[in-house]
Design a protein around this motif. Structure first.
Motif, mmCIF file in Angstrom:
data_model
loop_
_atom_site.group_PDB
_atom_site.id
_atom_site.type_symbol
_atom_site.label_atom_id
_atom_site.label_comp_id
_atom_site.label_asym_id
_atom_site.label_seq_id
_atom_site.Cartn_x
_atom_site.Cartn_y
_atom_site.Cartn_z
ATOM 1 N N LYS A 85 -23.176 8.915 15.050
ATOM 2 C CA LYS A 85 -23.507 10.335 15.194
ATOM 3 C C LYS A 85 -22.206 11.115 15.239
ATOM 4 O O LYS A 85 -21.431 11.008 16.196
ATOM 5 C CB LYS A 85 -24.323 10.583 16.456
ATOM 6 N N PHE A 86 -21.956 11.890 14.175
ATOM 7 C CA PHE A 86 -20.703 12.628 14.064
ATOM 8 C C PHE A 86 -20.775 13.931 14.850
ATOM 9 O O PHE A 86 -21.867 14.441 15.167
ATOM 10 C CB PHE A 86 -20.389 12.922 12.600
ATOM 11 N N THR A 87 -19.625 14.492 15.120
ATOM 12 C CA THR A 87 -19.539 15.772 15.817
ATOM 13 C C THR A 87 -20.302 16.841 15.039
ATOM 14 O O THR A 87 -20.110 17.000 13.834
ATOM 15 C CB THR A 87 -18.067 16.196 15.966
ATOM 16 N N GLY A 88 -21.183 17.539 15.726
ATOM 17 C CA GLY A 88 -21.946 18.608 15.087
ATOM 18 C C GLY A 88 -23.284 18.180 14.544
ATOM 19 O O GLY A 88 -24.079 19.043 14.140
ATOM 20 N N ASP A 89 -23.573 16.887 14.484
ATOM 21 C CA ASP A 89 -24.857 16.431 13.962
ATOM 22 C C ASP A 89 -25.979 16.763 14.948
ATOM 23 O O ASP A 89 -25.826 16.610 16.166
ATOM 24 C CB ASP A 89 -24.848 14.917 13.722
ATOM 25 N N MET A 90 -27.129 17.168 14.385
ATOM 26 C CA MET A 90 -28.295 17.410 15.232
ATOM 27 C C MET A 90 -28.961 16.107 15.650
ATOM 28 O O MET A 90 -29.618 16.040 16.682
ATOM 29 C CB MET A 90 -29.306 18.294 14.490
ATOM 30 N N ASP A 91 -28.821 15.063 14.803
ATOM 31 C CA ASP A 91 -29.444 13.778 15.103
ATOM 32 C C ASP A 91 -28.610 12.683 14.453
ATOM 33 O O ASP A 91 -27.713 12.956 13.651
ATOM 34 C CB ASP A 91 -30.891 13.734 14.606
ATOM 35 N N PRO A 92 -28.894 11.414 14.766
ATOM 36 C CA PRO A 92 -28.104 10.311 14.202
ATOM 37 C C PRO A 92 -28.177 10.197 12.690
ATOM 38 O O PRO A 92 -27.324 9.564 12.080
ATOM 39 C CB PRO A 92 -28.710 9.072 14.881
ATOM 40 N N ALA A 93 -29.207 10.776 12.048
ATOM 41 C CA ALA A 93 -29.347 10.673 10.600
ATOM 42 C C ALA A 93 -28.558 11.743 9.855
ATOM 43 O O ALA A 93 -28.618 11.821 8.638
ATOM 44 C CB ALA A 93 -30.824 10.772 10.214
ATOM 45 N N SER A 94 -27.820 12.603 10.591
ATOM 46 C CA SER A 94 -27.013 13.674 9.979
ATOM 47 C C SER A 94 -27.866 14.576 9.086
ATOM 48 O O SER A 94 -27.437 15.007 8.023
ATOM 49 C CB SER A 94 -25.847 13.090 9.168
ATOM 50 N N GLN A 95 -29.086 14.872 9.532
ATOM 51 C CA GLN A 95 -29.984 15.699 8.722
ATOM 52 C C GLN A 95 -29.735 17.188 8.908
ATOM 53 O O GLN A 95 -30.265 18.003 8.166
ATOM 54 C CB GLN A 95 -31.438 15.379 9.054
ATOM 55 N N GLY A 96 -28.945 17.564 9.876
ATOM 56 C CA GLY A 96 -28.673 18.974 10.086
ATOM 57 C C GLY A 96 -27.522 19.162 11.046
ATOM 58 O O GLY A 96 -27.101 18.227 11.735
#
Length: 375
Positions: free
Chosen positions: A74-85
């Motif tokens: 989960k990168f900085t700024g990700d809304m969820d672990p899938a980096s969907q937003g």
């Protein structure tokens, strides 16, 4: 016939196989992200509640989830672990390290790094096995033709050297075997050399039901030709990585080939296996010895890299497709379109999981046992 390993052994073998492969996959994402200055909040092996973990000095939480079927960064700024937003309320000093504020090509490379890490791991494993065992080689020369077989009807004779199948070059007998096995009931065009001249013939591949050492049945294609015995050739240190890379490419091409055969209806979809089948195979190979298990790790790693490159939302390939679309359109795909695509991708993956689970339970003999109980 060898006995099936116990369930506890299968579970341990599956976790021992999947854990390192998932770790290496996610490590590929993580290292390239760090290269581009992207922060990571969480690096998880497994999903669900954390059962063990620690935080490093960069603020990344390294953890192990209780459900050992995958992982994520989960990168900085990700809304969820899938980096969907991306979160909208990030302060400037945090937003600069956010995954979603980076150019499309950096995000593309971060996502691509995961599957590529699996291919790289497979190459390293195979190179190590080649260094220890040597490279298995069998010249594509016909040693014997089975009477009445597809090869006999096509006119093959001992001494013929196979050079191509459906236009695909053949350098080793194993390549021909892999090509034919995926085509039961198909007509294939084979080029061969006899007496210094090149000939071409069409053979109708026979269907054959086989049983492995653990009593499981499966259908393959057979020509009915046999080569001389396989030997292991020493590989020079300079050739280890190129030869291992060539092996990885051939295995990936076989996977593409197999999927195409299933999509076009030439190979039964019953051949598709899921997590239960993978776990069973992991246990079986582990029971045969360390070398067999390590070979399986290489094949699983290739499989994981290849599957994640498929252009399906929720997989890495789906993200890559969105970034390429962003490059062409010069603006990101709308959040609504991405949301619907991810929903469709999730539904497709769930359907595939259910389908392969039914297949797996059938291969384990559950439906036959239920039928006997009911009958």
């Amino acid at each position: 016939m060898l006995p099936q390993p116990p369930v506890w052994f299968i579970a341990i073998a599956f976790i021992a196989a999947l854990g390192p492969l998932v770790f290496f996959h996610e490590l590929g994402h993580y290292l390239v992200a760090r290269w581009f200055g992207i922060g990571a909040e969480t690096f998880s092996i497994g999903f669900g509640r954390e059962i063990a973990g620690w935080s490093d000095r960069r603020g990344t939480r390294w953890q192990i989830g209780w459900l050992p079927f995958g992982g994520y960064v989960k990168f900085t700024g990700d809304m969820d672990p899938a980096s969907q937003g991306a979160r909208k309320d990030l302060p400037p000093e945090v937003a600069v390290r956010s995954f979603h504020t980076k150019p499309w090509w950096q995000r593309f490379l971060v996502v691509l790094a995961g599957p590529m890490a699996n291919f790289l791991l497979a190459i390293l494993i195979v190179a190590g096995l080649f260094a220890i065992q040597g490279e298995p080689r069998t010249p594509p020369v016909v040693n014997m033709v089975q009477p009445g077989s597809a090869a006999a009807q096509a006119g093959f004779r001992p001494g013929d050297r196979i050079v191509a199948a459906n236009g695909r070059g053949i350098d080793d007998f194993s390549q021909l075997s892999e090509f034919v096995m995926l085509r039961p009931g198909a007509d294939v065009t084979i080029q061969f050399v006899r007496g210094g001249q090149t000939f071409s013939t069409t053979a109708h591949v026979r269907r054959e039901v086989q049983r492995d050492r653990f009593g499981q049945t499966f259908q393959i294609g057979r020509l009915g030709i046999y080569a001389t015995g396989r030997d292991y050739q020493r590989v020079s240190p300079l050739r280890l990585l190129p030869d291992a890379a060539g092996f990885t490419v051939r295995m990936t091409r076989s996977m593409v080939d197999g999927i195409w055969q299933i999509v076009t209806g030439r190979l039964s979809a019953d051949q598709i296996g899921g997590p239960l089948k993978m776990a069973q195979i992991a246990g079986q190979q582990a029971s045969l010895g360390l070398v067999d298990f390590v070979w399986l790790l290489a094949l699983f790693s290739i499989n994981l890299g290849f599957i994640n490159l498929l252009p399906v939302p929720m997989l890495d390939g789906g993200h890559l497709a969105f970034y390429l679309a962003e490059a062409v359109r010069r603006r990101p795909v709308s959040e609504r379109a991405q949301e619907w695509a991810f929903r469709g991708g999730f539904a497709a993956l769930l359907t595939l999981l259910l389908f392969t689970t039914v297949n797996d339970l059938g291969s384990l003999g559950l439906w036959e046992r239920l039928e006997r109980l009911i009958g």
